[in-house]
Motif scaffolding. Structure first.
Motif, PDB file in Angstrom:
ATOM      1  N   SER A   1      -5.214   3.681   5.113  1.00 11.38           N
ATOM      2  CA  SER A   1      -4.957   2.390   4.490  1.00 11.38           C
ATOM      3  C   SER A   1      -5.036   1.246   5.500  1.00 11.38           C
ATOM      4  O   SER A   1      -4.527   0.161   5.231  1.00 11.38           O
ATOM      5  CB  SER A   1      -3.566   2.403   3.865  1.00 11.38           C
TER       6      SER A   1
ATOM      7  N   THR B   1       0.187  -3.321   6.608  1.00 14.74           N
ATOM      8  CA  THR B   1       0.609  -4.220   7.674  1.00 14.74           C
ATOM      9  C   THR B   1       1.391  -3.476   8.756  1.00 14.74           C
ATOM     10  O   THR B   1       1.941  -2.398   8.510  1.00 14.74           O
ATOM     11  CB  THR B   1       1.525  -5.334   7.123  1.00 14.74           C
TER      12      THR B   1
ATOM     13  N   SER C   1       0.821  -1.211   0.000  1.00  7.50           N
ATOM     14  CA  SER C   1       0.000   0.000   0.000  1.00  7.50           C
ATOM     15  C   SER C   1       0.858   1.265   0.000  1.00  7.50           C
ATOM     16  O   SER C   1       0.327   2.372  -0.017  1.00  7.50           O
ATOM     17  CB  SER C   1      -0.934   0.024   1.205  1.00  7.50           C
TER      18      SER C   1
HETATM   19  C1  LIG Z   1      -5.451   4.476   0.120  1.00  9.94           C
HETATM   20  C2  LIG Z   1      -4.207   4.696   0.887  1.00  9.94           C
HETATM   21  C3  LIG Z   1      -4.236   5.483   2.033  1.00  9.94           C
HETATM   22  C4  LIG Z   1      -3.087   5.665   2.784  1.00  9.94           C
HETATM   23  N1  LIG Z   1      -3.167   6.390   3.936  1.00  9.94           N
HETATM   24  C5  LIG Z   1      -2.086   6.459   4.744  1.00  9.94           C
HETATM   25  C6  LIG Z   1      -2.172   7.107   6.014  1.00  9.94           C
HETATM   26  O1  LIG Z   1      -3.215   7.613   6.406  1.00  9.94           O
HETATM   27  N2  LIG Z   1      -1.063   7.143   6.782  1.00  9.94           N
HETATM   28  C7  LIG Z   1       0.104   6.559   6.382  1.00  9.94           C
HETATM   29  O2  LIG Z   1       1.056   6.590   7.143  1.00  9.94           O
HETATM   30  N3  LIG Z   1       0.205   5.964   5.202  1.00  9.94           N
HETATM   31  C8  LIG Z   1      -0.845   5.879   4.376  1.00  9.94           C
HETATM   32  N4  LIG Z   1      -0.725   5.245   3.168  1.00  9.94           N
HETATM   33  C9  LIG Z   1       0.580   4.701   2.765  1.00  9.94           C
HETATM   34  C10 LIG Z   1       0.863   3.252   3.209  1.00  9.94           C
HETATM   35  O3  LIG Z   1      -0.316   2.604   3.602  1.00  9.94           O
HETATM   36  C11 LIG Z   1       1.855   3.215   4.345  1.00  9.94           C
HETATM   37  O4  LIG Z   1       3.101   3.639   3.857  1.00  9.94           O
HETATM   38  C12 LIG Z   1       2.025   1.846   4.996  1.00  9.94           C
HETATM   39  O5  LIG Z   1       2.851   1.998   6.125  1.00  9.94           O
HETATM   40  C13 LIG Z   1       2.610   0.788   4.094  1.00  9.94           C
HETATM   41  O6  LIG Z   1       2.347  -0.476   4.656  1.00  9.94           O
HETATM   42  P1  LIG Z   1       2.416  -1.805   3.773  1.00  9.94           P
HETATM   43  O7  LIG Z   1       2.283  -2.937   4.741  1.00  9.94           O
HETATM   44  O8  LIG Z   1       1.449  -1.761   2.689  1.00  9.94           O
HETATM   45  O9  LIG Z   1       3.904  -1.719   3.231  1.00  9.94           O
HETATM   46  P2  LIG Z   1       4.480  -1.927   1.756  1.00  9.94           P
HETATM   47  O10 LIG Z   1       3.876  -0.959   0.834  1.00  9.94           O
HETATM   48  O11 LIG Z   1       4.415  -3.360   1.410  1.00  9.94           O
HETATM   49  O12 LIG Z   1       5.986  -1.506   2.015  1.00  9.94           O
HETATM   50  C14 LIG Z   1       6.366  -0.197   2.323  1.00  9.94           C
HETATM   51  C15 LIG Z   1       7.878  -0.169   2.568  1.00  9.94           C
HETATM   52  O13 LIG Z   1       8.195  -0.851   3.757  1.00  9.94           O
HETATM   53  C16 LIG Z   1       8.995  -1.996   3.497  1.00  9.94           C
HETATM   54  N5  LIG Z   1       8.470  -3.070   4.328  1.00  9.94           N
HETATM   55  C17 LIG Z   1       7.228  -3.593   4.337  1.00  9.94           C
HETATM   56  N6  LIG Z   1       7.108  -4.530   5.285  1.00  9.94           N
HETATM   57  C18 LIG Z   1       8.311  -4.609   5.900  1.00  9.94           C
HETATM   58  C19 LIG Z   1       8.839  -5.393   6.970  1.00  9.94           C
HETATM   59  N7  LIG Z   1       8.093  -6.308   7.615  1.00  9.94           N
HETATM   60  N8  LIG Z   1      10.122  -5.199   7.339  1.00  9.94           N
HETATM   61  C20 LIG Z   1      10.893  -4.282   6.717  1.00  9.94           C
HETATM   62  N9  LIG Z   1      10.448  -3.523   5.707  1.00  9.94           N
HETATM   63  C21 LIG Z   1       9.173  -3.683   5.303  1.00  9.94           C
HETATM   64  C22 LIG Z   1       8.918  -2.247   2.030  1.00  9.94           C
HETATM   65  O14 LIG Z   1      10.108  -2.830   1.532  1.00  9.94           O
HETATM   66  C23 LIG Z   1       8.693  -0.862   1.484  1.00  9.94           C
HETATM   67  O15 LIG Z   1       9.920  -0.205   1.351  1.00  9.94           O
HETATM   68  C24 LIG Z   1      -1.879   5.077   2.371  1.00  9.94           C
HETATM   69  C25 LIG Z   1      -1.839   4.303   1.215  1.00  9.94           C
HETATM   70  C26 LIG Z   1      -2.994   4.107   0.475  1.00  9.94           C
HETATM   71  C27 LIG Z   1      -2.911   3.259  -0.738  1.00  9.94           C
END
Ligand SMILES: Cc1cc2nc3c(=O)[nH]c(=O)nc-3n(C[C@H](O)[C@H](O)[C@H](O)COP(=O)(O)OP(=O)(O)OC[C@H]3O[C@@H](n4cnc5c(N)ncnc54)[C@H](O)[C@@H]3O)c2cc1C
Ligand SMILES: Cc1cc2nc3c(=O)[nH]c(=O)nc-3n(C[C@H](O)[C@H](O)[C@H](O)COP(=O)(O)OP(=O)(O)OC[C@H]3O[C@@H](n4cnc5c(N)ncnc54)[C@H](O)[C@@H]3O)c2cc1C
Lengths: 521, 469
Positions: free
Chosen positions: A151, A156, A90
């Motif tokens: 999100s 996660t 995300s």
């Molecule tokens: C609709 C929408 C709304 C959003 N709103 C917000 C919001 O309100 N606030 C906010 O902070 N963000 C928001 N985001 C951004 C996003 O959700 C955040 O950045 C979130 O923290 C990413 O989590 P993820 O699990 O999807 O990580 P990913 O997108 O899978 O990874 C993000 C980064 O972290 C790394 N990573 C992932 N998991 C691990 C792990 N276990 N160990 C080490 N590195 C890791 C990845 O390599 C990558 O560099 C939004 C995104 C969307 C699409």
């Protein structure tokens, strides 16, 4: 359309990985490789839609537990492949884009809650747990984490930690790094870092805070311990309008300065206020902001069926003519809307609520009652999911979240507005406020003929925004992180401190195996 | 020191800011560490620094470190020298860099409640400047009058009101530091950010091993409009612990939570008329009138539900008014042959705290010795405990006794899930326990140190990071 992807990982590679995680949990299927080729980075979404993505992972693995994950990490050098930790994809900065290919290390099967400790008010959970699942489980036990990124349904815990995420209630509960008590973390060489679960310590630099925010460049988070709070017994809502942004931000500052900690504190600038329609008549206006403009939802459905071409043209016109769209501001008679929500113990929320109302009224706010705030609360997770419609017609949207001190806040707002308004339709809200400063969340909409033009335009707009923000000393990201899209600005943000980051990288991952090409390393 | 070296230093600092007289070198070879104070009684052996220098600008600090890196000269950064963990004890041949002449407040952003000051400013001086504009840092460690901002940062210090205001690391927004090779680095002044690791945390707690902190911007708060005091006496020690836990759970933020056991109560209130005894919990609330009163009344309800008797607020006031006297109470004890005194602090989560405290009492009890303790600060997750061990041994045995006390304390803390150091930092005798507590984290810190300081000039020996050890 048939997919033609670059060659996947070789058979032996898949076999070796399968020997660790089982054959079901390794994939080189084109559909998986395509799915894991992008996150929610605007440019990647557009390229994806047009079949123009260039980079794909060699292979995706889903380890079941930390032990399997470590074995995959230790095998990676032998396979000669980069490793990219993956949460839910995300991220909006291209953080997981496999620009050098590699192993997509999806952490989601590490999805257990390890412990909820009632005495210590802590939760320990595995990093792959989905945000909403974690929160619901805590609610069931009478607690909340207080972390609500938009999100939350599709991100996660590990992703939050890795990218320093912020939830909508950060003014009260803090960002994820403020909640962190301890981490478990698999280093790039497979060693397990694990910090003690104690309320504070002076045992040298706090490495937790160095790993937090490293976005996959320093290894993989496998577990985190966070502080939790009793589920709030009470909630109070109220909204105010103010004549302009500076008056309203002054009210926010005064509340925080006087030790009030609203759970939610969101100020919409005039355009955002008009479009989110917080005073609107329908229940669901909030969250249709861009919809109202670009879909023209109310009448749009009819127009769309009667004259689809005309509808599309009208939309593209609005998105493509930033100056005209930005003029809508003149119609925004409401001024700016500030939404407040207090939660916690009854006696304390009563006090905070009354004190806040006094401050807002004294500073020229008009009390709009609880309704607009309640409406925001009930629809708070919807907005982001409506963005996708914008893309259907050649328009695209992105958000820029910068932060600075109160003293420089209006300079920041003005500078970014001045830089971007000639090129994009722009609105803003102020949704993460602290006693010392605040972040501004800009949303821009513009259009392009195709992915290449979109990429160029996107990069251009971002460069203007980053220059404007950097010019007033603001930080270039408050909670979305850096990933790929902002990597080139890391030097502006950190100067020579990048050397320290490189030193840490050298110590932990000299070969640049983990998430190569990101974070400006 | 050779004349050539002295000349090189004079080129950077001018003749009057370089000193190598025996008395100065001797003065700077000593801090307030109990083990080294008692050792001094019986041994003339001491590691003396070669010289002391007093920089006035970040550029001078930068030139000093570049010079030291080139010549592989050890540098010991010195704030107030109030460390109790031998953190400023020089190795032979070191240059001591005393930061106290870098003491300006360089910016006061009242609007954002952010103060920027040079690292050598004394805690009290900084607080004074803030008071003038109606702000407070809220950082009041016992050695407040003699310790510096740089020392606070480098040891992750916490003051007596940290329950409300947080430890120093929560107050830091940004800082400027000089790396061992002389390069000047800094972090952004923003309320929060998501642009990679938090590099402030490379330097916070680094005890002078990674460079010299030259400046920092800190979050302040409004000076409190009101202050309310309360004190409660618990028949059962653990009832008081429960009361604190429930207050934190309710979301209350007293400025001070201080819960003393009977011997500590006797020490704390010795000079008070009608002094209280037993397990005494002192609470101080401050801030806005209504809020402080409201929180105090909720706290009272919680306390009374945990089987205590309410004492007058006098006891709480007495503690508050005399809280800086602690630092001065040590000296008479330490002057006398055979006398010793040590302060040990730790912290644990609520679920572990009662057992940890009980086993520390058992482990440290001994003939001719008094052990007293208090809970010094609390959060929703747990609390910190400060133990004072004081006694007499035959002259010459003090060091051995102190070592034995530490050995017992550290293994009890490790077994009970506490931290090896809550706020005082790490002394050489704590390194093995530190390695156990941090595991791989220790190796990462060591490797980071070696990478950032390849010549090993910054506070060699600290944390056991040396190549040779
Ligand atoms: C609709 C929408 C709304 C959003 N709103 C917000 C919001 O309100 N606030 C906010 O902070 N963000 C928001 N985001 C951004 C996003 O959700 C955040 O950045 C979130 O923290 C990413 O989590 P993820 O699990 O999807 O990580 P990913 O997108 O899978 O990874 C993000 C980064 O972290 C790394 N990573 C992932 N998991 C691990 C792990 N276990 N160990 C080490 N590195 C890791 C990845 O390599 C990558 O560099 C939004 C995104 C969307 C699409
Ligand atoms: C009676 C007494 C009680 C105490 N109680 C507490 C307490 O409750 N809480 C608490 O936190 N501490 C307490 N302390 C310990 C001490 O006061 C703190 O550790 C304080 O932060 C040290 O500050 P200082 O300026 O004296 O630093 P110093 O003792 O001079 O130095 C401490 C360490 O920091 C390094 N350092 C100093 N300045 C810099 C700089 N600018 N850049 C890089 N490194 C630097 C030094 O090299 C050394 O390693 C107590 C001390 C005494 C004497």
């Amino acid at each position: 359309m048939a997919l033609s992807l670059p060659a996947p990982a070789a058979r032996e590679v898949v076999d070796q990985l399968a020997a660790i995680v089982g054959p079901e949990q390794v994939s080189v299927a084109p559909i998986d490789r395509l799915t894991y080729a992008r996150d929610m980075y605007t440019v990647a979404i557009i390229k994806h839609a047009e079949g123009k993505l260039e980079h794909f992972p060699h292979v995706i693995v889903w380890p079941a537990n930390e032990d399997e994950l470590i074995r995959v990490v230790k095998l990676a050098p032998d396979l000669g492949l980069p490793v990219i930790p993956f949460g839910a994809g995300s991220g909006v900065c291209g953080g997981t884009l496999p620009i050098h290919g590699g192993i997509m290390l999806d952490v989601k099967r590490l999805g257990r809650i390890v412990e909820i400790n009632d005495d210590d008010l802590t939760v320990t959970a595995q990093a792959g747990i989905n945000g909403q699942v974690l929160e619901m489980e805590l609610n069931r036990h009478g607690y909340t984490l207080g972390h609500f990124p938009s999100s939350i349904h599709c991100s996660t815990l590990g992703g939050w930690v890795a990218a320093r995420s912020a939830g909508q209630l950060s003014s009260k509960y803090g960002k994820i790094e403020d909640m962190l008590i301890a981490l478990r973390w698999v280093c790039p060489d497979g060693r397990v870092y694990s910090s003690p679960i104690v309320p504070g310590r002076s045992t040298g630099p706090d490495f937790d805070q160095i790993l937090t925010g490293s976005e996959g460049t320093l290894g993989v988070c496998t577990e985190a311990t966070l502080r939790i709070c009793p589920y709030p017994a009470d909630r109070r809502f109220v909204a105010f309008t103010f004549p302009d942004v500076p008056t309203a931000t002054e009210a926010m500052r005064m509340m925080l300065r006087n030790d009030l900690r609203p759970a939610a504190m969101r100020l919409y600038d005039a355009l955002d206020t008009m479009l989110v329609g917080t005073s609107g008549s329908t229940e669901h206006t909030q969250g249709k902001s861009l919809g109202d403009l670009l879909q023209i939802e109310q009448i749009g459905n009819r127009v769309r069926t009667l004259a689809p071409d005309l509808f599309r043209k009208a939309q593209r016109f609005v998105a493509g003519n930033a100056q005209i769209a930005n003029q809508l501001e003149l119609l925004a008679k409401e001024g700016c809307m500030l939404i407040l929500m207090f939660e916690g113990e009854r006696e304390l929320t009563d006090y905070e609520f009354e004190a806040a109302v006094m401050i807002c009224e004294r500073l020229g706010g008009t009390n709009k009652g609880p309704k607009p705030a309640i409406r925001w609360f009930e629809n708070r997770h919807h907005v982001s999911y409506k963005m996708s419609k914008v893309y259907y017609n050649g328009a695209f949207v992105d958000t820029i979240e910068v932060a600075t001190t109160w003293t420089r806040l209006i300079d920041l707002y003005d500078a970014v507005c001045a830089a971007l308004k000639p090129h994009a339709f722009l609105m803003a809200h102020f949704s993460h406020a602290y006693p010392d400063g605040c972040s501004i969340y800009f949303t821009f909409v513009t259009s392009a003929a195709d992915a290449d033009e979109a990429a160029t335009k996107h990069a251009f707009i971002w460069s203007l925004a980053m220059k404007a923000a950097g010019g007033v000393g603001a930080t270039l990201s408050h909670h979305h992180g850096i990933g790929l899209s902002k990597a080139q600005y890391m030097r502006d943000e950190h100067g020579d401190m990048m050397r320290v980051y490189r030193d840490i990288k050298t110590v932990m991952d000299d070969a640049h195996r983990f998430n190569p090409g990101k974070m400006g390393l | 020191m050779t004349a050539a070296r002295r000349r090189e230093l004079e080129e950077i600092f001018g003749a009057d800011r370089v000193e190598d007289t025996p008395i100065t070198r001797r003065l700077y070879s000593q801090d307030l560490t109990a083990l080294s104070l008692v050792d001094r009684r019986h041994s003339a052996d001491e590691a003396l620094p070669d010289a002391v220098v007093w920089p006035e600008t970040v550029h001078e600090v930068s030139r000093l470190l570049r010079w030291a890196s080139e010549g592989k000269v050890p540098v010991v950064t010195y704030g107030g020298g109030t460390s109790l963990r031998a953190a400023t004890m020089p190795s032979t041949g070191a240059i001591v860099c005393d930061m106290k002449r870098m003491k300006r407040v360089t910016r006061m952003d009242e609007n954002s409640m952010i103060v920027t000051a040079e690292a050598g400013i004394l805690g009290e001086a900084l607080q004074h400047e803030l008071r003038l504009v109606g702000l407070t840092l809220g950082h009041f460690p016992p050695a407040f009058y003699g310790s510096t901002l740089g020392g606070f940062l480098a040891t992750r210090s916490a003051g007596s009101l940290s329950t409300r205001y947080g430890p120093i690391e929560d107050m830091v927004i940004s800082l400027q530091a000089v790396l061992p090779d002389g390069s000047i680095v800094k972090t952004r002044t923003a309320p929060r950010s998501a642009t990679g690791p938090d590099f402030n945390h490379v330097f916070l707690g680094s005890q002078g091993t990674l460079g010299i902190i030259t400046r920092a911007s800190l979050r302040c708060r409004m000076a409190p409009a009101t202050r309310t005091f309360a004190a409660y006496k618990f028949a059962d020690w653990n009832d008081g612990v429960t009361a604190m836990r429930l207050m934190m759970r309710k979301g209350l933020l007293p400025a001070a939570v201080r819960y003393s056991d009977p011997p500590e109560t006797a020490r704390t209130f010795a000079r008070m008329e009608d002094e209280p005894d037993g397990n005494v919990l002192v609470l101080v609330f401050e801030g806005h009138d209504r809020r402080a009163l409201l929180e105090a009344s909720i706290a009272a309800e919680i306390a009374l539900s945990c089987h205590c008797t309410q004492l007058g607020e006098e006891a709480a006031r007495h503690w508050f008014d005399h809280r800086f006297a602690e630092a001065y109470r040590r000296s008479p004890v330490l002057a006398e042959d055979g006398a010793y005194m040590e302060v040990i602090d730790t912290a644990a989560t609520w679920s572990r705290l009662p057992t940890l405290i009980a086993s520390l009492r058992d482990a440290l009890a001994g003939e001719g010795r008094q052990v007293s303790l208090y809970v010094a600060n609390a959060s929703s997750v747990g609390a910190s405990v400060c133990l004072t061990v004081q006694g007499h041994t035959p002259a010459g045995e003090e060091g051995k006794t102190l070592q034995a006390i530490w050995t017992a304390a550290l293994s009890t803390i490790r077994q009970g899930g506490g931290t090896v150091s809550y706020r005082q930092g790490i002394g050489p005798w704590q390194i093995d326990a530190l390695k156990e507590e941090l595991g791989v984290g220790y190796d990462l810190l060591r490797d980071m140190k070696r990478q950032i300081d390849p010549n090993g000039i910054m506070n060699p020996g600290a944390f056991g990071f040396d190549r040779t050890s």
